[in-house]
Design an enzyme around this catalytic site. Structure first.
Site: not given
Ligand code: ACO
Length: 437
Positions: A313, A371
């Site tokens: 991320h 996700d």
């Protein structure tokens, strides 16, 4: 107290100037360099916005080092545990949690705007049966502006509010219609007696020919709870790629529906909202736990474009707090809904365990993001894989409209217009086509 400044000096010319250091309530301060070019004749260069704050915002705060995510000051785990998606949407849009009355009025208004104009529903018929639902989302959402000319004065706060409410209310209806079109089922109208997520499940899965089937069959309370949770976790994430796209498009004064359509386009990519779909394809490709080392080696190989989807991320460098919350739900949902997907989840956990122990992933601080798990939950809820990013759209619409409202309410806002470092040729003369080599 003396204001802090940053001095920038150009060594080649010896010119220097002081620039103010802006501080928010939390997070790193940022040097305000809008007069940099005027003062020193230079620009900043930051592709991918690695160290650039593009705006001031009071909606969402992320502390990537410590895995903290706050919506309007409320920690994400508290909202995930206690709130509903529409309550969180109200919070993001208005700044505070609603009273019971305020929430009732908000929900009523959302219900009233949930229908689509019949002519707009006709747009779906223009798409080929196998069109990706995200393609339909981009097209149909962008077209909404054609239906609401009379309420598009962006200097009028009431017009802005109604546009935001319309967007939030209609997005599940459009999302469900894009799925129904792809399977050739009749479109289902929204129902005011159902809660937001219940209504979405009904619009997705109910069939007029099966009225005898108890609706609890497709509006299961556990599924509704899981959807509310996923929508809350995905509702906002400060200046991510799609939200920044919405802001950039809005800075031109474009209508809100076109701006949200731009955000949907940005979300579609596998590095952003398309990741949950990509995780499922990757797990399918890996197939079994025996193959994990081979795929981890591919992810580490600089000459191989393969990346471990659902890992890493831009902001969270220790853990993604949304992933921690969702991981628990993943277990509960799989226990209740699907034994078929158990091997998939087992494979995901084995992959997670393997990667978390691997030196490459440790050193680069690559952890599972939200996700990594959301796709597995959607799959267990029988949401088709190509609808996963659409699910993200429904949730993130709350964030997009909140940022749009915040930006449009600012007394002055400039068109977003970055500069560049030109690396092309110097000026040269036009050559007639007959004389070109
Ligand atoms: N697998 C393998 N290596 C990776 C991965 C990954 N998933 N993610 C990053 N790396 C490596 C990069 O190769 C790079 O290595 P290098 O320093 O040797 O060049 C290093 O880690 C840093 O990666 P960047 O791409 O520079 O990190 P950035 O912050 O730009 O990208 C991103 C973040 C896009 C999320 C990236 O980690 C990625 O592509 N992940 C997979 C896709 C994904 O899961 N996206 C969902 C994001 S969350 C969301 O949108 C809700």
């Amino acid at each position: 107290m003396e204001k802090d400044t940053v001095t920038i000096k150009v060594n080649s010319t010896g010119k220097q100037a002081d620039f103010p250091l802006l501080k928010g309530t939390h997070g790193n301060p940022a040097v305000e360099i809008s007069s940099l070019n005027k003062e020193l004749g230079i620009f900043t260069y930051d592709p991918g916005f690695m160290a650039t704050a593009s705006c001031k915002s009071s909606i969402t705060y992320i502390d990537g080092e410590n895995g903290i995510l706050l919506y309007r000051g409320y920690p994400i785990d508290q909202l995930a545990k206690n709130s509903s998606f529409l309550e969180v949407a109200y919070l993001l849009m208005n700044g505070d949690l609603p009273s019971r009355q305020e929430l009732g009025a908000f929900v009523n208004e959302i219900n009233q705007h949930a229908m689509l104009h019949e002519a707009l529903r006709g747009f779906f018929d223009g798409f080929h049966y196998d069109a990706h639902p995200m393609a339909m989302m981009v097209g149909v959402v962008g077209s909404l502006s054609a239906f609401y000319h009379s309420e598009l004065d962006m200097n009028d706060p009431e017009h802005r509010r109604i546009s935001a409410m319309r967007m939030l209310a209609k997005i599940p209806t459009i999302a469900a219609a894009s799925y129904r079109h792809s399977v050739g089922w009749p479109y289902v109208y929204p129902r005011q007696d159902l809660e937001y997520c219940e209504n979405f499940l009904n619009m997705m899965f109910s069939l007029p020919s099966q009225k005898y089937i108890d609706e609890a069959h497709y509006i299961d309370p556990a599924a509704v709870k899981a959807l509310n949770l996923l929508f809350i976790l995905h509702a906002d994430h400060e200046q991510n790629a799609s939200t920044s796209t919405v802001r950039l498009a809005s800075s031109t004064g474009a209508n809100p529906y076109a701006c949200i359509a731009a955000g949907i386009s940005a979300l579609w990519g596998p590095a952003h909202g398309g990741a949950n779909e990509a995780v499922l394809s990757m797990l399918d490709e890996i197939g079994s736990a025996d193959n994990i080392p081979k795929f981890i080696a591919k992810a580490k190989d600089k000459n191989d474009p393969f990346r471990l989807m659902g890992f890493g991320h831009r902001v969270y460098k220790n853990f993604d707090p949304r992933a921690t919350i969702i991981r628990e739900t993943c277990h509960e949902i799989l226990e209740k809904f699907s034994s078929d997907d158990e091997p998939l989840f087992e494979l995901a956990l084995a992959l997670e365990e393997y990667a978390l122990k691997d030196e490459y992933f440790i050193e680069k601080k690559l952890y599972p993001n939200v996700d990594f798990y959301s796709g597995i939950i959607y799959k267990a809820l029988k949401i088709p894989v190509d609808m996963f990013t659409v699910m993200f759209v429904i949730a993130r619409t709350a964030g997009w409209v909140s940022h749009w409202l915040e930006m449009m309410a600012e007394p002055t806002h400039r068109i977003g217009r970055p500069r560049q470092i030109y690396t092309g040729l110097s000026a040269r003369d036009y050559v007639e086509i007959a004389e070109r080599k």
